[in-house]
Design an enzyme around this catalytic site. Structure first.
Site, PDB file in Angstrom:
ATOM      1  N   GLU A  46     -29.549   5.347 -20.200  1.00 28.14           N
ATOM      2  CA  GLU A  46     -30.614   5.853 -21.065  1.00 28.14           C
ATOM      3  C   GLU A  46     -31.796   6.362 -20.248  1.00 28.14           C
ATOM      4  O   GLU A  46     -32.383   7.410 -20.561  1.00 28.14           O
ATOM      5  CB  GLU A  46     -31.088   4.739 -22.017  1.00 28.14           C
ATOM      6  CG  GLU A  46     -30.002   4.185 -22.917  1.00 28.14           C
ATOM      7  CD  GLU A  46     -29.265   2.989 -22.347  1.00 28.14           C
ATOM      8  OE1 GLU A  46     -28.911   2.099 -23.127  1.00 28.14           O
ATOM      9  OE2 GLU A  46     -29.057   2.944 -21.108  1.00 28.14           O
ATOM     10  N   THR A 158      11.103  -4.047  -6.511  1.00 29.45           N
ATOM     11  CA  THR A 158       9.909  -3.667  -5.760  1.00 29.45           C
ATOM     12  C   THR A 158      10.169  -3.576  -4.263  1.00 29.45           C
ATOM     13  O   THR A 158       9.305  -3.146  -3.509  1.00 29.45           O
ATOM     14  CB  THR A 158       8.782  -4.683  -6.005  1.00 29.45           C
ATOM     15  OG1 THR A 158       9.216  -5.982  -5.566  1.00 29.45           O
ATOM     16  CG2 THR A 158       8.428  -4.741  -7.491  1.00 29.45           C
ATOM     17  N   ALA A 161      16.538  -6.057  -0.594  1.00 27.44           N
ATOM     18  CA  ALA A 161      16.762  -7.477  -0.336  1.00 27.44           C
ATOM     19  C   ALA A 161      16.201  -7.904   1.016  1.00 27.44           C
ATOM     20  O   ALA A 161      15.813  -9.063   1.209  1.00 27.44           O
ATOM     21  CB  ALA A 161      18.260  -7.785  -0.414  1.00 27.44           C
ATOM     22  N   TRP A 167       8.474   3.885   1.578  1.00 22.38           N
ATOM     23  CA  TRP A 167       7.672   3.894   0.361  1.00 22.38           C
ATOM     24  C   TRP A 167       8.597   4.119  -0.826  1.00 22.38           C
ATOM     25  O   TRP A 167       9.415   5.040  -0.795  1.00 22.38           O
ATOM     26  CB  TRP A 167       6.609   4.984   0.390  1.00 22.38           C
ATOM     27  CG  TRP A 167       5.611   4.777   1.472  1.00 22.38           C
ATOM     28  CD1 TRP A 167       5.567   5.398   2.677  1.00 22.38           C
ATOM     29  CD2 TRP A 167       4.486   3.905   1.435  1.00 22.38           C
ATOM     30  NE1 TRP A 167       4.486   4.991   3.405  1.00 22.38           N
ATOM     31  CE2 TRP A 167       3.797   4.064   2.659  1.00 22.38           C
ATOM     32  CE3 TRP A 167       3.977   3.009   0.494  1.00 22.38           C
ATOM     33  CZ2 TRP A 167       2.640   3.351   2.963  1.00 22.38           C
ATOM     34  CZ3 TRP A 167       2.826   2.313   0.798  1.00 22.38           C
ATOM     35  CH2 TRP A 167       2.164   2.481   2.013  1.00 22.38           C
ATOM     36  N   ARG A 181      -7.597   0.433  -7.504  1.00 17.70           N
ATOM     37  CA  ARG A 181      -8.303  -0.474  -6.588  1.00 17.70           C
ATOM     38  C   ARG A 181      -9.816  -0.218  -6.646  1.00 17.70           C
ATOM     39  O   ARG A 181     -10.615  -1.149  -6.743  1.00 17.70           O
ATOM     40  CB  ARG A 181      -7.833  -0.265  -5.151  1.00 17.70           C
ATOM     41  CG  ARG A 181      -6.489  -0.826  -4.788  1.00 17.70           C
ATOM     42  CD  ARG A 181      -6.252  -0.681  -3.283  1.00 17.70           C
ATOM     43  NE  ARG A 181      -4.903  -1.079  -2.888  1.00 17.70           N
ATOM     44  CZ  ARG A 181      -4.462  -1.097  -1.653  1.00 17.70           C
ATOM     45  NH1 ARG A 181      -5.271  -0.731  -0.657  1.00 17.70           N
ATOM     46  NH2 ARG A 181      -3.215  -1.462  -1.371  1.00 17.70           N
ATOM     47  N   LEU A 300       3.674 -14.475  -7.208  1.00 16.52           N
ATOM     48  CA  LEU A 300       2.322 -14.525  -7.742  1.00 16.52           C
ATOM     49  C   LEU A 300       2.227 -13.748  -9.056  1.00 16.52           C
ATOM     50  O   LEU A 300       1.563 -14.187 -10.001  1.00 16.52           O
ATOM     51  CB  LEU A 300       1.325 -13.970  -6.724  1.00 16.52           C
ATOM     52  CG  LEU A 300      -0.148 -13.956  -7.159  1.00 16.52           C
ATOM     53  CD1 LEU A 300      -0.603 -15.325  -7.635  1.00 16.52           C
ATOM     54  CD2 LEU A 300      -1.036 -13.456  -6.031  1.00 16.52           C
TER      55      LEU A 300
END
Length: 375
Positions: A46, A158, A161, A167, A181, A300
């Site tokens: 403002e 992800t 093994a 990538w 991030r 996690l």
């Protein structure tokens, strides 16, 4: 109002722990001035818009002011914005939703109306909440808004093994991940990821005026003092054990060691001790952390989901199949489908060869929506 929300989106990386707010001043369908919140301690949206108005030789009398959040009515790092608005004398103020901060929470509305200024509330409220879910969560639930970022194959892996993962996704997806991030207050990972990848966990692929703090969940306080993420910037280590000498050495390098209660081994699907994750989230909120970006392994990720700490998943899916490998999240085996955590897809976007999926815990989102509408 959508212009005001767009201005707030333009400063996603800037004002934490304050909310991102945009303001547009209009008279007779003509935009007179604009403003967005600056860094904490700087001018709010403002004030920036009123300064822009004055620079253009205009006045607020008879104008309508659109703000993406209720104007503050208390002395914090800056004086109350509502006082500046009343002094400026617009005919009308429109804001998207109430400020959940107990120091405001409707008082801005009351002050404006008491000054004879017409007020409209609830315009594009959910769109405005999209810009500040962490601030609203911290103020109403006492915990940050948490998302998990994952890059995975089409079969939900992800990594191979053997742990190889660089990538899975392409450069556009990686740059977008750094946007997430940058908008967070804390980038979090686990000790397993630190051991396996030695990541820096900072923002590199987008331009940002600040680096978020970095956090490691390390129940045994096993982190190497040579870990890359300990170099430069603020770091928090959450642990269930302490080593006074090691903690002192790390403190000298700007690392904060936070001792948390441990969850009993029997309560863990993995059988490994883990710190109390809800207690950790409450501690982060007390440190004025609005949003937490998690980039971690399946252990996690699964623990955070199982503990009810996750609001959203940001999934980058690559057009490949990895077969045997690491999963997105380790969860206990379910006997019925209704036991499985459910999320609602809210956005799908192509990024180069990859696709970004956003999925939200809908009940948690509905709770935030209810909190911004005062009875």
């Amino acid at each position: 109002m959508r212009q005001a929300i767009s201005l707030a989106q333009d400063v996603l990386y800037v004002p934490a722990p304050n909310p991102r707010v945009g303001c547009v001043i209009v008279r007779e369908a003509q935009v007179l001035a604009r403003g967005a919140t600056q860094r904490a301690g700087g001018a709010h949206a403002e004030i920036m818009a009123l300064r822009d108005l004055a620079d253009r030789g205009q006045r607020a009398e008879g104008a309508t002011v659109y703000i993406s959040l209720e104007p503050c009515s208390h002395h914090g790092r800056t004086p109350p914005c509502v006082d500046a608005l009343i002094k400026a004398g617009p005919a009308r103020v429109v804001f998207a939703h109430f400020d959940p901060n107990p120091a405001v929470a409707g008082r801005g509305l009351q002050a404006l109306r008491a000054a004879g200024i017409a007020v409209t509330v609830g315009v594009c409220a959910e769109e405005a909440l999209e810009v500040n879910p962490g601030f609203v969560s911290r103020m109403t639930r006492g915990v940050p808004y948490v998302w998990i970022k994952v890059a995975a194959s089409m079969d939900g892996r992800t990594a191979l093994a053997n742990g190889a993962s660089q990538w899975i996704t392409g450069p556009q997806a990686r740059a977008d991940g750094h946007h997430w991030r940058a908008r967070s207050c804390v980038v979090m990972t686990g000790i397993g990821t630190v051991r396996a990848d030695d990541p820096k966990m900072n923002v590199r692929y987008v331009v940002t005026p600040r680096q978020p703090r970095r956090a490691v969940i390390d129940p045994g306080f096993d982190i190497s003092e040579q870990a890359s993420l300990l170099e430069g910037g603020e770091v928090i280590i959450f642990t269930g054990h302490t080593d006074v000498e090691k903690a002192a050495r790390l403190a000298a390098r700007g690392v904060q060691v936070v001792l948390l209660p441990e969850v009993p081994v029997a309560a863990q699907a993995s059988g490994r001790p883990r710190v109390d994750l809800p207690a950790m989230m409450r501690w982060l909120a007390e440190q004025e952390v609005n949003e937490v970006h998690v980039e971690a392994g399946s252990g996690l990720n699964g623990a955070l989901i199982s503990a009810g700490c996750v609001d959203e998943l940001v999934l980058y899916v690559a057009p490949m199949l990895l077969g045997e490998g690491n999963s997105i999240a380790q969860l206990p085996g379910f006997e019925q489908l209704n036991q499985a955590p459910r999320f609602e897809f809210i956005d799908v976007r192509q990024l180069g060869a990859d696709v970004r999926l956003r999925a939200r815990a809908s009940a948690r989102w509905q709770d935030l929506l209810e909190q911004i509408h005062l009875n």
